[in-house]
Design a protein around this motif. Structure first.
Motif, PDB file in Angstrom:
ATOM      1  N   ILE A 121      10.638   1.147   3.209  1.00  0.00           N
ATOM      2  CA  ILE A 121      11.558   1.916   2.058  1.00  0.00           C
ATOM      3  C   ILE A 121      11.323   0.978   0.897  1.00  0.00           C
ATOM      4  N   LEU A 122      11.732  -0.310   0.883  1.00  0.00           N
ATOM      5  CA  LEU A 122      11.846  -1.181  -0.177  1.00  0.00           C
ATOM      6  C   LEU A 122      10.596  -1.400  -0.869  1.00  0.00           C
ATOM      7  N   GLU A 123       9.435  -1.588  -0.287  1.00  0.00           N
ATOM      8  CA  GLU A 123       8.249  -1.711  -1.139  1.00  0.00           C
ATOM      9  C   GLU A 123       7.720  -0.374  -1.808  1.00  0.00           C
ATOM     10  N   GLY A 124       8.287   0.821  -1.095  1.00  0.00           N
ATOM     11  CA  GLY A 124       7.780   1.982  -1.772  1.00  0.00           C
ATOM     12  C   GLY A 124       8.635   2.567  -2.802  1.00  0.00           C
ATOM     13  N   VAL A 125       9.558   1.907  -3.247  1.00  0.00           N
ATOM     14  CA  VAL A 125      10.318   2.372  -4.322  1.00  0.00           C
ATOM     15  C   VAL A 125      10.351   1.504  -5.413  1.00  0.00           C
ATOM     16  N   SER A 126       9.892   1.826  -6.627  1.00  0.00           N
ATOM     17  CA  SER A 126       9.496   0.771  -7.700  1.00  0.00           C
ATOM     18  C   SER A 126      11.013   0.987  -8.447  1.00  0.00           C
ATOM     19  N   LEU A 127      11.199   0.167  -9.531  1.00  0.00           N
ATOM     20  CA  LEU A 127      12.395   0.273 -10.318  1.00  0.00           C
ATOM     21  C   LEU A 127      12.127   1.198 -11.271  1.00  0.00           C
ATOM     22  N   ALA A 128      11.104   1.756 -11.581  1.00  0.00           N
ATOM     23  CA  ALA A 128      10.895   2.987 -12.349  1.00  0.00           C
ATOM     24  C   ALA A 128      11.228   4.285 -11.519  1.00  0.00           C
TER      25      ALA A 128
END
Length: 152
Positions: A121-128
């Motif tokens: 989840i956390l690696e698959g979501v960018s700041l953008a």
């Protein structure tokens, strides 16, 4: 997994930097005020993020902080790791370094599976993604489950 205040503040600060990516550096005071983060605490967080290669800083009248690379290339996991270390640990030990015996032996694969899901989840979501409000479908699907919003 517990999200610390440091991690929450770091992600919020990074999102503010992502939202203003084309506008140049932001001063720590501006970030702190905009996100209601204690200024001194934020300074330490921004320093950790700088050491982690996520932000750069510039002194002077036109100085401040900005992302070190495009927001689309920085995951939420990157930010959390920069300020808090590993995403999942047990008693401050990374799961692969643990060992259990007897009826607790099955705990290790459970902790590893938990870590794999948090990473996914956390690696698959960018700041953008977060700054634009366009979260991946998998995240939307998980968040749409009414059980996700309740505390058993």
């Amino acid at each position: 997994m517990r999200i610390s205040a440091r991690a929450d503040y770091a992600v919020r600060a990074a999102l503010l930097l992502a939202a203003g990516e084309s506008e140049g550096p932001l001063k720590a005071e501006s970030i702190a005020e905009a996100q209601d983060i204690p200024h001194k605490f934020l300074e330490g967080i921004l320093n950790d993020m700088r050491r982690g290669g996520l932000v750069t800083s510039r002194r002077g009248a036109h100085g401040g902080y900005q992302l070190a690379r495009p927001a689309a290339e920085i995951s939420v996991a990157d930010v959390v790791r920069a300020v808090d270390g590993p995403l999942v640990s047990v008693r401050d030990v990374r799961p692969p370094e643990l060992s259990y015996s007897g009826p607790a032996e099955s705990l290790l694969p459970l902790w590893i599976a938990l870590r794999a899901n948090v990473r996914r989840i956390l690696e698959g979501v960018s700041l953008a993604d977060v700054a634009s409000g366009h979260l991946p479908g998998e995240v939307h699907a998980l968040a749409e489950d009414p059980a996700a919003w309740s505390n058993p």
